[in-house]
Design a protein around this motif. Sequence first.
Motif: not given
Lengths: 533, 198
Positions: B60-63, B27, A248, B23, A244-245, B53, B33-37, A169-171
């Motif tokens: 790197y991290s989605d969060l 782009t 990061e 977004g 990734n973490y 982000r 870009l990263k976007q966690a939903e 669920h991440s884009r």
Amino acid sequence: MKRLLLGDEAIALGAIHAGLSGVYAYPGTPSTEITEFIQADALARERGIHSRWCANEKTAMEAALGMSYAGKRALVCMKHVGMNVCADAFVNSAITGVHGGLVVLAADDPSMHSSQNEQDSRFYAKFAMVPLMEPSNQQEAYDMMAAAFELSEKLHEPVVMRVVTRLAHSRAAVDVVEPTNEKPLDVCAERWVLLPGIARKRYAELIEKQPLMEIEASKSNFNRKETKGSEKSVGIIACGIAYNYVKETLGESGNILKISQYPLPTDLVKQLAAENDEILVVEDGQPVVEEQVRGILGAGYPLKGRLNGDLPRTGELTPDNVAQALGVGKTIAFQPAKHVAARPPQLCQGCGHRDVYTALNQVLATYPDYRIFGDIGCYTLGALPPFKALASCVDMGASITMAKGAADAGLFPSVAVIGDSTFTHSGMTGLLDAVNDKSNITVVISDNLTTGMTGGQDSAGTNKLEAICLGLGVEPEHVRVVVPLPKNMPEITRILKEEIDYPGVSVIIPRRECIQTAARHAREAKKLKEENK
Amino acid sequence: MKKDIILCGVGGQGILSIATIIGEAATKNGLYLKQAEVHGMSQRGGDVQSHLRLSTDVIYSDLIPYASADLIISMEPMESLRYLTWLAADGAVVTNNKPFVNIPDYPEHADVQEELAKLPTVVSFDIEQEARDLMSPRSANMVLLGMAAPYIEILAIAQLRTAIETIFSRKGQAVVDANLKAFDAGVAISMRKIKGEV
């Protein structure tokens, strides 16, 4: 060309571009968007790629295995607990082997954002002794689909692909390539008949392939060592999204072994151990790799991870708990605010499930003791205030069979509440048991004509529920249909009371379309009307 | 340069369309870009959040890590407070100040305002009223995006406007115009704040 894609969408597009001929799936967060993407994709439509929803994960897995037998590339998608449902077919598909490439996609949900456990699908791949791929980002998710199909065809085994919620669920932007063609029909010449004599031979062959699978993982481009530190220090094994973490936190430094393809390559682990004084295993989900590394390196080697508490034993990884384990945790700038109340999800205002619970609570309050056994769907929210109606919610279909068992033990009234899609997924066989046993239960199939919780996908039993119940042997006078609306409350409560008091199996079907899908259907109809003007 | 943004609100309030606009702009303008939903159950009237982000370098991290968010954009005042552990020391909060009360223990409005007032940079406004005043009640989220626009920095306000045109173009010029008007009104709200007029 670059496209902005959810992890799930990257998987779907990767599969289409790799020459997929069919996706077989039952909706389940966080895997649902894979099949939805394929259903909507122009190329997939043009090619006529199979993408209709299946009744459950087991029928999906078996259909995909059949497509593989006929020589084409098939994908099965499910959430992690779906692996339990299809486990019989899945584990045995490793014994039969495959013909056309077969990829089994399991979307795990560490932290249980929308699930009842956080089981790790990597155990399933190890259990069935087949390769597993675990992308760290959206690009890898896309690229890996082609690689997974190729590996599956090379080894003649299913390949599991495991993602977690945060990737699904991440884009992010993904580079896509030219699509390849589907495989032609090429029906397998062998017979996959797992009679004991044949299965023993096949199992021996599967065991023989194990070193080959490990060599594939060892030389895989998805696994690699990044040695940036010059001196011996902490070697980090970063699995899937954990990479990734770690990146990061550490940027370009750190002695990292990135793992995205299994079985775990022993040689790479041993190398990392020799080059460092201790190892930290960072993996989302359960300590699958950590336990294996302990076995590879022995009890004397300093090993950190989830088992000794350097990372939390439960819940998903975050950049914060990984940074903490790497010894560089941040201090927060603002304390959590005092005046923030929890805001749990709720049944929509106007939802038919609400009327069902209102009626049930009203009728059952007149009995000295009773229980309502729940199931999996939006209506599980009936466990929360204001209804607080449910005694259980365990797995798909368990409402009917648990109500039966409790009734067998003497509980009265023993009531099951199950949704239409969950009923056809795994409730029908339990209802047959209850009919054959003449169990004293009342089954409420709350029919909103859709698979609501995952966003309104088609439900396999729509327009068939009464026929199914009658076919299973429920007596016609005890299959009752009502319309769950506040104005019908007197009728609904009267029928509920009659059927609860009937000493046998009765089924009540409150039927009213989910208000979300009803609104969507109205919008679609309006759009169609405007287009036809 | 990088910008970490937390988008939040209550399920159904339309935070994801804000994410879609940003977004699109990111782009188009070559940013990573990263976007966690959040999908699934939490959407049904529960709290929802998205980590967005943007960066000129690989992400790197989605969060978003704690204490790193440059901006919290919230469709609801209490929800903006839920994510303070993510807010950087110099981060800003841009929020709707009209409460969405669907729980029995919703805090007093004054208590929420008091907590917000403790933060270094806050832009708080009734975006629903503003959208109604503009005769465009469904564009409240674009008012909020406009309010946030001067703080996004890594994207120019004009780039966000272009993204709104692109995203809404298939719905016709009237919808594009209504959303741009709402966006511009939001920008004006923040500019008055930045210039010290309010």
